[in-house]
Design an enzyme around this catalytic site. Structure first.
Site, PDB file in Angstrom:
ATOM      1  N   ASP A  13      -9.244  -0.443   6.505  1.00  0.00           N
ATOM      2  CA  ASP A  13     -10.129  -1.583   6.182  1.00  0.00           C
ATOM      3  C   ASP A  13     -10.293  -2.545   7.354  1.00  0.00           C
ATOM      4  OD1 ASP A  13     -10.183  -0.559   3.515  1.00  0.00           O
ATOM      5  OD2 ASP A  13      -8.240  -1.520   3.189  1.00  0.00           O
ATOM      6  N   LYS A  16     -14.355  -0.564  10.054  1.00  0.00           N
ATOM      7  CA  LYS A  16     -14.820   0.608  10.810  1.00  0.00           C
ATOM      8  C   LYS A  16     -16.302   0.875  10.580  1.00  0.00           C
ATOM      9  CE  LYS A  16     -11.507   3.421   9.250  1.00  0.00           C
ATOM     10  NZ  LYS A  16     -10.398   2.579   8.799  1.00  0.00           N
ATOM     11  N   GLY A  40     -13.374   4.282   2.225  1.00  0.00           N
ATOM     12  CA  GLY A  40     -14.523   3.522   1.759  1.00  0.00           C
ATOM     13  C   GLY A  40     -15.229   2.872   2.929  1.00  0.00           C
ATOM     14  N   HIS A  41     -16.437   3.310   3.203  1.00  0.00           N
ATOM     15  CA  HIS A  41     -17.208   2.721   4.302  1.00  0.00           C
ATOM     16  C   HIS A  41     -18.487   2.119   3.742  1.00  0.00           C
ATOM     17  CE1 HIS A  41     -15.332   5.457   7.630  1.00  0.00           C
ATOM     18  NE2 HIS A  41     -14.499   4.574   7.150  1.00  0.00           N
ATOM     19  N   GLN A 225      -8.874   5.520   6.827  1.00  0.00           N
ATOM     20  CA  GLN A 225      -7.609   4.776   6.685  1.00  0.00           C
ATOM     21  C   GLN A 225      -7.201   4.178   8.048  1.00  0.00           C
ATOM     22  OE1 GLN A 225      -7.315   8.275   5.140  1.00  0.00           O
ATOM     23  NE2 GLN A 225      -8.438   7.297   3.530  1.00  0.00           N
TER      24      GLN A 225
HETATM   25  P1  IMP Z   1      -3.868   7.783  -1.173  1.00  0.00           P
HETATM   26  O1  IMP Z   1      -4.533   8.010   0.143  1.00  0.00           O
HETATM   27  O2  IMP Z   1      -4.858   7.641  -2.303  1.00  0.00           O
HETATM   28  O3  IMP Z   1      -2.784   8.773  -1.474  1.00  0.00           O
HETATM   29  O4  IMP Z   1      -3.116   6.353  -1.096  1.00  0.00           O
HETATM   30  C1  IMP Z   1      -1.980   6.154  -0.284  1.00  0.00           C
HETATM   31  C2  IMP Z   1      -2.001   4.780   0.355  1.00  0.00           C
HETATM   32  O5  IMP Z   1      -3.073   4.705   1.281  1.00  0.00           O
HETATM   33  C3  IMP Z   1      -2.222   3.629  -0.629  1.00  0.00           C
HETATM   34  O6  IMP Z   1      -1.492   2.499  -0.182  1.00  0.00           O
HETATM   35  C4  IMP Z   1      -3.721   3.344  -0.510  1.00  0.00           C
HETATM   36  O7  IMP Z   1      -4.020   2.007  -0.865  1.00  0.00           O
HETATM   37  C5  IMP Z   1      -3.909   3.584   0.974  1.00  0.00           C
HETATM   38  N1  IMP Z   1      -5.286   3.946   1.308  1.00  0.00           N
HETATM   39  C6  IMP Z   1      -5.909   5.116   1.100  1.00  0.00           C
HETATM   40  N2  IMP Z   1      -7.180   5.079   1.554  1.00  0.00           N
HETATM   41  C7  IMP Z   1      -7.352   3.859   2.097  1.00  0.00           C
HETATM   42  C8  IMP Z   1      -8.457   3.229   2.778  1.00  0.00           C
HETATM   43  O8  IMP Z   1      -9.534   3.803   2.999  1.00  0.00           O
HETATM   44  N3  IMP Z   1      -8.227   1.945   3.202  1.00  0.00           N
HETATM   45  C9  IMP Z   1      -7.038   1.325   3.026  1.00  0.00           C
HETATM   46  N4  IMP Z   1      -5.997   1.867   2.398  1.00  0.00           N
HETATM   47  C10 IMP Z   1      -6.145   3.130   1.950  1.00  0.00           C
END
Ligand code: IMP
Length: 431
Positions: A13, A16, A40-41, A225
């Site tokens: 976040d 990007k 999420g973009h 991420q």
């Molecule tokens: P998962 O990727 O759904 O398994 O989540 C694992 C961790 O990564 C959690 O803390 C999510 O909040 C974080 N996470 C996954 N995708 C994103 C993203 O696009 N932005 C920020 N945090 C993310």
């Protein structure tokens, strides 16, 4: 000709979307290499807002080739839904514009269910706070050598055997959790039904990228991420299940590491984190609340409020090294406008000892107390600044100090969500 890798240098976040969109305009090919539809973009192109989770950002620009690499975990239904949402906005993406690697593992409904079951069964304090999209369980099956991959949908004769193998593992877990087992015939039927809709996008991506590189095409590798959510280098176990560091662009797409010319680290001028896990500079007071409100810190995918805190130079300095970042794009500087003073974390105290790195062990990470340097804030607005001369002297000082502390120059400074509100020091594609 330069190929560029973009990674988040914190916990994701970092903003990007805007930078990747600006770079994708210059690129011929845009590649996702890890993660899935947990990302999420938000893109604003030509006055239209697009929210993407799985598709590469280049997808909204005609004439660009979008690629999903083998390092991604692909939920075929989520793919079709996202394509349908885009089509409803007038962006029709067919197989000529989107190619997906044959060896991409699939996320199935059973992965999503397991992700949610596990999260809900865990005590609050130990919860990872996943997006519940099935990302972790799908990567587990990939590493466990029982995943169904995209190419398996093209082999209906051998698919039932692969499904049996997968279910031998999952139904055991499901019995333990007291949830109904998955019927193999039903799952095979579902996969056979979705196959004709996704197989037209399938390609030999390693070969496609190699040819693009030889033809001198510009390739943009779009990370999702952030580096601190990396399965190896992040705040384990509070991480995502893929490698988010820049090197993953190579293994996650099938291009040799020598083709990655420039790594741009997207870096927020403060720090945020969504989900559980250690966050040394987190502010639970009014200052943290102000950062969250001014920065509109709510997740694109889950809508969750993000935790906010001061800039942590220790973390970003570490990421600069683990990702080999050449330059950073510093975002959301304008959110810091109006503070009398600002703090920057320059080290930690752990069990009475002063250190200048993030300890690897989760307990030590949670005990790390930030050591701050205090800087003077600024009252004038930096929002919309397009040259250094537009910035208050204290803001320039802040940026320069950040560069010094992380050991990396600012290549791009973003001063608002608008794409033209950018100070360009160095164009990564011209490196
Ligand atoms: P998962 O990727 O759904 O398994 O989540 C694992 C961790 O990564 C959690 O803390 C999510 O909040 C974080 N996470 C996954 N995708 C994103 C993203 O696009 N932005 C920020 N945090 C993310």
């Amino acid at each position: 000709m330069a190929n560029v890798v973009v990674v988040g240098s914190q916990w994701g976040d970092e903003g990007k979307g805007k930078i990747v969109d600006w770079l994708s305009e210059q690129a011929d090919v845009v590649v996702r290499f890890q993660g899935g539809h947990n990302a999420g973009h938000t893109l604003v192109v030509g006055g239209n807002t697009y929210k993407l989770s799985l598709l590469p950002s280049g997808v909204v620009r005609p004439g660009k080739l979008s690629v999903i690499g083998n390092g991604v975990v692909l939920d075929p239904q989520a793919l079709l839904d996202e394509l349908a949402r885009l089509a409803a906005q007038g962006v029709v993406v067919g197989p000529e514009r989107l190619r997906i690697a044959e060896n991409t593992p699939l996320i199935l409904p059973l992965h999503r269910e397991l992700d949610a079951l596990r999260e809900n069964a865990t005590v609050e304090s130990a919860r990872i706070g996943t997006t519940k999209r099935g990302i972790g369980p799908a990567y587990e099956d990939k590493v466990g050598r029982r995943a169904i991959r995209l190419v398996d949908l093209a082999e209906p004769a051998t698919l039932p055997g692969k499904v049996e193998r997968l279910l031998a593992h999952h139904n055991l877990i499901r019995r333990g959790l007291g949830v109904p087992e998955v019927d193999a015939t039903t799952l095979v039927c579902e996969l056979n039904a979705i196959a004709p809709k996704v197989l037209p996008f399938m390609d030999r991506v390693w070969d496609l990228l190699d040819r693009a590189r030889r033809e001198g095409k510009k390739i943009l590798f779009e990370g999702a991420q952030g580096a601190l959510l990396d399965i190896d280098h992040g705040t384990y176990p509070f991480v995502t299940s893929s490698n988010t560091v820049a090197g993953a662009a190579s293994s996650g797409s099938g291009i040799g590491p020598g083709a990655l010319d420039y790594v741009l680290g997207i870096t927020k001028a403060y720090t945020t984190r969504v989900g559980g896990g250690p966050f040394p500079t987190e502010l639970t007071d009014a200052v943290g609340k102000t950062l969250g409100e001014k920065g509109r810190e709510f997740g694109v995918v889950t809508g969750r409020a993000r935790r906010c805190g001061w800039f942590d130079a220790v973390l970003v300095r570490q990421t600069v090294r683990t990702c080999g970042i050449h330059g950073i794009a510093l975002t959301k500087l304008d959110v810091l406008d109006g503070f009398t003073e600002l703090k920057v974390c320059v080290g930690y105290k752990v069990d009475g000892k002063q250190i200048d790195y993030l300890p690897a062990e989760s307990g030590a990470q949670a005990r790390a107390e930030p050591i701050y340097e205090t800087m003077e804030g600024w009252q004038d607005s930096t929002a919309g600044a397009r040259s250094w001369a537009d910035l208050p002297a204290e803001a320039v000082k802040y940026v320069r100090r950040v560069e010094e502390l992380i050991g990396c120059p600012v290549a791009v400074l973003s001063t608002s969500p608008e794409r033209d509100d950018t100070i360009l020091v160095h164009n990564p594609f011209l490196a």
